[in-house]
Design an enzyme around this catalytic site. Sequence first.
Site, PDB file in Angstrom:
ATOM      1  N   HIS A   1       1.099  -3.804   6.298  1.00  0.00           N
ATOM      2  CA  HIS A   1      -0.027  -3.649   7.227  1.00  0.00           C
ATOM      3  C   HIS A   1      -1.317  -4.196   6.644  1.00  0.00           C
ATOM      4  O   HIS A   1      -2.349  -4.188   7.288  1.00  0.00           O
ATOM      5  CB  HIS A   1      -0.210  -2.167   7.597  1.00  0.00           C
ATOM      6  CG  HIS A   1      -0.502  -1.300   6.404  1.00  0.00           C
ATOM      7  ND1 HIS A   1       0.472  -0.902   5.524  1.00  0.00           N
ATOM      8  CD2 HIS A   1      -1.661  -0.814   5.932  1.00  0.00           C
ATOM      9  CE1 HIS A   1      -0.076  -0.187   4.561  1.00  0.00           C
ATOM     10  NE2 HIS A   1      -1.379  -0.123   4.773  1.00  0.00           N
TER      11      HIS A   1
ATOM     12  N   CYS B   1       0.845  -1.191   0.000  1.00  0.00           N
ATOM     13  CA  CYS B   1       0.000   0.000   0.000  1.00  0.00           C
ATOM     14  C   CYS B   1       0.883   1.245   0.000  1.00  0.00           C
ATOM     15  O   CYS B   1       2.021   1.217   0.465  1.00  0.00           O
ATOM     16  CB  CYS B   1      -0.863  -0.040   1.261  1.00  0.00           C
ATOM     17  SG  CYS B   1      -1.807   1.443   1.638  1.00  0.00           S
TER      18      CYS B   1
ATOM     19  N   CYS C   1      -6.857  -3.332   4.492  1.00  0.00           N
ATOM     20  CA  CYS C   1      -6.542  -1.903   4.347  1.00  0.00           C
ATOM     21  C   CYS C   1      -7.312  -1.331   3.166  1.00  0.00           C
ATOM     22  O   CYS C   1      -8.258  -0.587   3.342  1.00  0.00           O
ATOM     23  CB  CYS C   1      -5.053  -1.597   4.214  1.00  0.00           C
ATOM     24  SG  CYS C   1      -4.813   0.200   4.026  1.00  0.00           S
TER      25      CYS C   1
ATOM     26  N   SER D   1       0.814   3.603   1.899  1.00  0.00           N
ATOM     27  CA  SER D   1       1.202   3.996   3.259  1.00  0.00           C
ATOM     28  C   SER D   1       2.538   3.358   3.656  1.00  0.00           C
ATOM     29  O   SER D   1       3.313   3.954   4.411  1.00  0.00           O
ATOM     30  CB  SER D   1       0.107   3.621   4.260  1.00  0.00           C
ATOM     31  OG  SER D   1      -1.093   4.276   3.928  1.00  0.00           O
TER      32      SER D   1
ATOM     33  N   HIS E   1       4.936   5.650   2.059  1.00  0.00           N
ATOM     34  CA  HIS E   1       5.017   6.908   2.819  1.00  0.00           C
ATOM     35  C   HIS E   1       5.987   6.759   3.989  1.00  0.00           C
ATOM     36  O   HIS E   1       6.826   7.610   4.227  1.00  0.00           O
ATOM     37  CB  HIS E   1       3.648   7.277   3.414  1.00  0.00           C
ATOM     38  CG  HIS E   1       2.739   7.997   2.470  1.00  0.00           C
ATOM     39  ND1 HIS E   1       3.151   9.023   1.655  1.00  0.00           N
ATOM     40  CD2 HIS E   1       1.406   7.886   2.252  1.00  0.00           C
ATOM     41  CE1 HIS E   1       2.116   9.486   0.969  1.00  0.00           C
ATOM     42  NE2 HIS E   1       1.051   8.809   1.301  1.00  0.00           N
TER      43      HIS E   1
HETATM   44  P1  PAD Z   1      -1.497   4.327  -5.124  1.00  0.00           P
HETATM   45  O1  PAD Z   1      -0.133   4.851  -5.331  1.00  0.00           O
HETATM   46  O2  PAD Z   1      -1.834   2.933  -5.492  1.00  0.00           O
HETATM   47  O3  PAD Z   1      -2.567   5.257  -5.853  1.00  0.00           O
HETATM   48  C1  PAD Z   1      -2.427   6.626  -6.041  1.00  0.00           C
HETATM   49  C2  PAD Z   1      -3.095   6.983  -7.365  1.00  0.00           C
HETATM   50  O4  PAD Z   1      -3.057   8.397  -7.548  1.00  0.00           O
HETATM   51  C3  PAD Z   1      -2.379   6.383  -8.577  1.00  0.00           C
HETATM   52  O5  PAD Z   1      -3.332   5.716  -9.385  1.00  0.00           O
HETATM   53  C4  PAD Z   1      -1.761   7.578  -9.287  1.00  0.00           C
HETATM   54  O6  PAD Z   1      -1.734   7.406 -10.698  1.00  0.00           O
HETATM   55  C5  PAD Z   1      -2.704   8.691  -8.894  1.00  0.00           C
HETATM   56  N1  PAD Z   1      -2.111  10.021  -8.886  1.00  0.00           N
HETATM   57  C6  PAD Z   1      -0.933  10.386  -8.328  1.00  0.00           C
HETATM   58  N2  PAD Z   1      -0.745  11.721  -8.477  1.00  0.00           N
HETATM   59  C7  PAD Z   1      -1.829  12.190  -9.134  1.00  0.00           C
HETATM   60  C8  PAD Z   1      -2.244  13.478  -9.559  1.00  0.00           C
HETATM   61  N3  PAD Z   1      -1.477  14.548  -9.339  1.00  0.00           N
HETATM   62  N4  PAD Z   1      -3.435  13.603 -10.200  1.00  0.00           N
HETATM   63  C9  PAD Z   1      -4.206  12.506 -10.428  1.00  0.00           C
HETATM   64  N5  PAD Z   1      -3.868  11.261 -10.035  1.00  0.00           N
HETATM   65  C10 PAD Z   1      -2.703  11.109  -9.413  1.00  0.00           C
HETATM   66  O7  PAD Z   1      -1.793   4.567  -3.580  1.00  0.00           O
HETATM   67  P2  PAD Z   1      -2.908   3.864  -2.638  1.00  0.00           P
HETATM   68  O8  PAD Z   1      -4.159   3.730  -3.392  1.00  0.00           O
HETATM   69  O9  PAD Z   1      -2.286   2.686  -1.986  1.00  0.00           O
HETATM   70  O10 PAD Z   1      -3.047   4.975  -1.520  1.00  0.00           O
HETATM   71  C11 PAD Z   1      -3.610   6.250  -1.850  1.00  0.00           C
HETATM   72  C12 PAD Z   1      -3.473   7.186  -0.673  1.00  0.00           C
HETATM   73  O11 PAD Z   1      -4.326   6.747   0.379  1.00  0.00           O
HETATM   74  C13 PAD Z   1      -2.067   7.239  -0.086  1.00  0.00           C
HETATM   75  O12 PAD Z   1      -1.786   8.559   0.337  1.00  0.00           O
HETATM   76  C14 PAD Z   1      -2.186   6.309   1.092  1.00  0.00           C
HETATM   77  O13 PAD Z   1      -1.200   6.538   2.057  1.00  0.00           O
HETATM   78  C15 PAD Z   1      -3.555   6.685   1.566  1.00  0.00           C
HETATM   79  C16 PAD Z   1      -4.197   5.694   2.514  1.00  0.00           C
HETATM   80  N6  PAD Z   1      -5.005   6.208   3.471  1.00  0.00           N
HETATM   81  C17 PAD Z   1      -5.591   5.375   4.353  1.00  0.00           C
HETATM   82  C18 PAD Z   1      -6.496   5.981   5.368  1.00  0.00           C
HETATM   83  O14 PAD Z   1      -6.867   5.306   6.309  1.00  0.00           O
HETATM   84  N7  PAD Z   1      -6.871   7.237   5.200  1.00  0.00           N
HETATM   85  C19 PAD Z   1      -5.405   3.997   4.310  1.00  0.00           C
HETATM   86  C20 PAD Z   1      -4.594   3.496   3.303  1.00  0.00           C
HETATM   87  C21 PAD Z   1      -3.973   4.337   2.399  1.00  0.00           C
HETATM   88 ZN    ZN Z   2      -2.731   0.733   3.577  1.00  0.00          ZN
END
Ligand code: PAD
Ligand code: ZN
Length: 383
Positions: A67, A45, A175, A47, A50
């Site tokens: 995770h 993921c 997640c 995260s 990050h």
């Molecule tokens: P990912 O990298 O699989 O997806 C991110 C997506 O965003 C990709 O498809 C990219 O192409 C797209 N992207 C990137 N930059 C841009 C932009 N400027 N404009 C348009 N599209 C863009 O990540 P993920 O899906 O694993 O995670 C996404 C976020 O969610 C990340 O910040 C992660 O840390 C967060 C998250 N939050 C929680 C929570 O509880 N809030 C849980 C898990 C993940």
């Molecule tokens: Zn996650």
Amino acid sequence: MSARAVEIRAAVLEDKGAPLRVETLLLDPPRHDEVLVRVAAAGVCHSDLHLAQGHLGDGRWPVVLGHEGAGVVEAAGESVTHVRPGDRVAFCFVPSCGECRMCVAGRPHLCEPAADRSLAGTLMDGTSRLRRPDGTPIKHFLTVSCFAERCVVPAAGAVPIGDDLPLWQAALVGCGVVTGVGAVRNAARVAEGESVCVIGCGGVGLQVVSGARLARAGRIVAVDRDPAKLALARARGATEVLEAGRDARAALRERLPGGFDHAFEVIGRADTMRLAWDVLRPAGQATIVGIAPAGVELSLRALDLLSEKTLRGSYYGSADVAAELPALVALAAAGEIDLAGVVSHVVGLDEIEEAMGRLRRGEGARTVVVMDSDLAGREPQDG
Ligand code: PAD
Ligand code: ZN
């Protein structure tokens, strides 16, 4: 229960920005309220990335990341009653205490002791079960650390999920699925027919799209800079897609001049969070799922507040994850949430650094790391 430490292969992050390296570590046995799990598979993921990039703050390493995952219970401490050896479980990375302010207020996903321990890189008693053979202590990530053959997690972090879904798919539920579908259901409470804009369609954003479809949203507009993600979003129920560019704001206004009922930001950037806010109708809600690096600030036009829009964050699906996980697994097993289709790569533990690189470059959707192909029900594949 084995009383001695076991050797495991695990992917260790030594320092900020360093590549993940697979090493042999010692894993101490579970204490009375903990569970030892043989990991079948884990999702990679953003995260995890990050943390590896230092976006979540310093002092978090050396650490075993991971995770999002699933496996089979091998041993349980004497006060654990909800699982037994042989049970299939998915990990929940907020093992809520049930007693703090947030737990009592019905927000166990914001459990305060669990958050403190996660930050410290320990399990709930403030100690680690992970160390190098030379004795160097290694931190846990979000009390899970499933980029490893086995892990010890707090009892509340091992949620029984039954036998209906192969574990290489169940790995994603704890997640990506909980976070995405939960943001729609519990944070935004999207109602039938409402319009939804999903900005960022990676592993988590695609689950927001699925959640919007399950909520019977009306128009679901998916935005991403990668056309491949937009194709996946369409397959999960997006009614329209938009390739992100400099004029995304204008393009979204053109699509829905009155503004969206809901917008979700699932990337973790201030500019796209602002975009989510800007495309709302009066009294609409922007739900921020993406995690921005520490120190990033977000600014809004204060006058917009007169239109009674809402901006809220959503952490971990804004719900009692342990209670929701089995139902989400059942939805996936019934084909209502397609998990196989969001997995772009299935690899072995030794290929984990390549998976992190793909996330960094924005390539592919979810990578699933298979630790045990018999348990996972899937062999790693090339590429
Ligand atoms: P990912 O990298 O699989 O997806 C991110 C997506 O965003 C990709 O498809 C990219 O192409 C797209 N992207 C990137 N930059 C841009 C932009 N400027 N404009 C348009 N599209 C863009 O990540 P993920 O899906 O694993 O995670 C996404 C976020 O969610 C990340 O910040 C992660 O840390 C967060 C998250 N939050 C929680 C929570 O509880 N809030 C849980 C898990 C993940
Ligand atoms: Zn996650």
